[in-house]
Motif scaffolding. Structure first.
Motif, mmCIF file in Angstrom:
data_model
loop_
_atom_site.group_PDB
_atom_site.id
_atom_site.type_symbol
_atom_site.label_atom_id
_atom_site.label_comp_id
_atom_site.label_asym_id
_atom_site.label_seq_id
_atom_site.Cartn_x
_atom_site.Cartn_y
_atom_site.Cartn_z
ATOM 1 N N ALA A 133 -4.113 5.670 -8.112
ATOM 2 C CA ALA A 133 -3.107 4.272 -7.901
ATOM 3 C C ALA A 133 -2.654 4.920 -6.794
ATOM 4 N N LEU A 134 -2.036 5.398 -6.636
ATOM 5 C CA LEU A 134 -0.597 5.773 -5.353
ATOM 6 C C LEU A 134 -1.841 6.287 -3.894
ATOM 7 N N LYS A 137 -2.946 2.477 -3.314
ATOM 8 C CA LYS A 137 -1.221 1.962 -2.612
ATOM 9 C C LYS A 137 -0.173 2.361 -0.956
ATOM 10 N N ARG A 195 -2.753 1.115 1.830
ATOM 11 C CA ARG A 195 -3.155 -0.106 1.670
ATOM 12 C C ARG A 195 -1.273 -0.260 2.625
ATOM 13 N N ALA A 196 -1.065 0.366 2.460
ATOM 14 C CA ALA A 196 0.690 0.015 3.171
ATOM 15 C C ALA A 196 0.349 1.684 4.385
ATOM 16 N N THR A 217 10.192 4.095 -3.427
ATOM 17 C CA THR A 217 9.016 3.290 -4.096
ATOM 18 C C THR A 217 9.561 1.687 -3.439
ATOM 19 N N GLY A 249 7.049 -0.541 -1.322
ATOM 20 C CA GLY A 249 6.862 -1.546 -1.671
ATOM 21 C C GLY A 249 6.546 -2.830 -0.112
ATOM 22 N N LEU A 275 4.439 -2.254 2.398
ATOM 23 C CA LEU A 275 2.794 -2.050 2.499
ATOM 24 C C LEU A 275 2.784 -4.389 2.282
#
Length: 306
Positions: free
Chosen positions: A77-78, A81, A84-85, A139, A143, A146
């Motif tokens: 999952a990381l 993420k 996608r960032a 984090t 976020g 992203l």
């Protein structure tokens, strides 16, 4: 130690940590863009092969990989993420976890002078608070990056679709059209251009086009890209005109974007109501009514004295 100085030190440490993290992964991203650009410049008849050395991460990440446990960088999952960032280095998850652990230690250390004369309960509260800040700050940054990257890709999809339609209607194949569009929008929409170049590289390396196009959504996470990929795959599978399909989808995206702007414009007065009541109207009343209140107060004071 003065409180403003402590706050300045904390902010400086946080800024240095974030800047170092961004510089390390930004350099890796620049290298990946250059590699994709070189691959995009190749002819379509020659496959673009990926050397084994290109699959390595940054030198800093490789050193961390030798020192730290491998389980730190195995969170799927990381990885998704970070991808996608915009952090597509194989060692990006390991660097990210390292930065989080470093912030977990550095931020509480900055508050050690403040905790000198505190009781144990207050000291425990400050430590827990600073540890939470150090753990959440990376984090929050990831976020935010992203969301901004996805918004840039979302805004660039209609322009890329227009160019794709023009290329396809001119008789260019889909692979050549993707490569051409990636070259044209490189300086305006760099994120989408990089993803299109990656699709072109995969198809030239022998990956099925359907799989390469689906990977475009996996790397971005943008809903508009998912719908575009599904439309292109269905059009190719059923033999319909892909140029007409892309043209219709481009009009649909423009309509959605216009409706989104109209929605934001409709709720703007409601969002402005609270700042208007809390900040603008009190200042306006103070400027307009202030002199009159002062004059009335003086008049009553003189009447009372008389």
């Amino acid at each position: 130690m003065p409180i403003p100085l402590i706050i300045s030190v904390v902010l400086a440490v946080g800024a240095l940590a974030v800047a170092g993290y961004a510089a390390l992964l930004g350099r890796e991203r620049t290298r990946m863009v250059g590699r994709a650009r070189e691959g995009g410049g190749a002819t379509l008849s020659s496959p673009i092969l990926i050397d084994a050395t290109e699959l390595r991460g940054s030198p800093f990440g490789e050193k961390l990989k030798e020192i730290l446990p491998e389980s730190w960088g195995e969170d799927d999952a990381l990885k998704l993420k970070l991808l996608r960032a915009g952090y597509d280095s194989p060692t990006a998850p390991l660097i990210y976890i390292t930065v989080r652990v470093a912030m977990l230690v550095l931020v509480p250390l900055c508050f050690v002078p403040v905790m000198a004369g505190m009781t144990f309960g207050k000291m425990l509260f400050v430590v827990a608070w600073t540890v939470g800040i150090g753990w959440v700050l990376p984090t929050f940054y990831l976020g935010s990056r992203l969301a901004k990257r996805q918004e840039r890709i979302r805004r660039s999809v209609p322009d890329a679709l227009d160019l794709l339609v023009v290329c396809i209607e001119a008789g260019v194949s889909l692979d050549a059209a993707i490569l051409r569009v990636a070259r044209e929008i490189e300086h305006v929409h760099g994120d989408l251009a990089l993803e299109l170049l990656t699709v072109n590289r995969k198809t030239n390396a022998g990956v099925p086009r359907e799989q390469a196009l689906r990977g475009l959504y996996d790397r971005t996470g943008v809903e508009e890209v998912r719908a575009l990929v599904s439309t292109m795959i269905q059009s190719e599978k059923w033999g319909t005109s892909i140029g007409h399909v892309l043209q219709v989808y481009a009009e649909t995206l423009r309509r959605k974007r216009r409706q989104a702007v109209e929605k934001k414009a409709a709720v703007a007065p409601l969002k402005m109501l609270f700042p208007l009541i809390l900040f603008i109207l009190p200042a306006l009343f103070a400027v307009v009514m202030g002199p009159a209140v002062i004059q009335i107060a003086k008049m009553f004071r003189n009447m009372g004295g008389g």
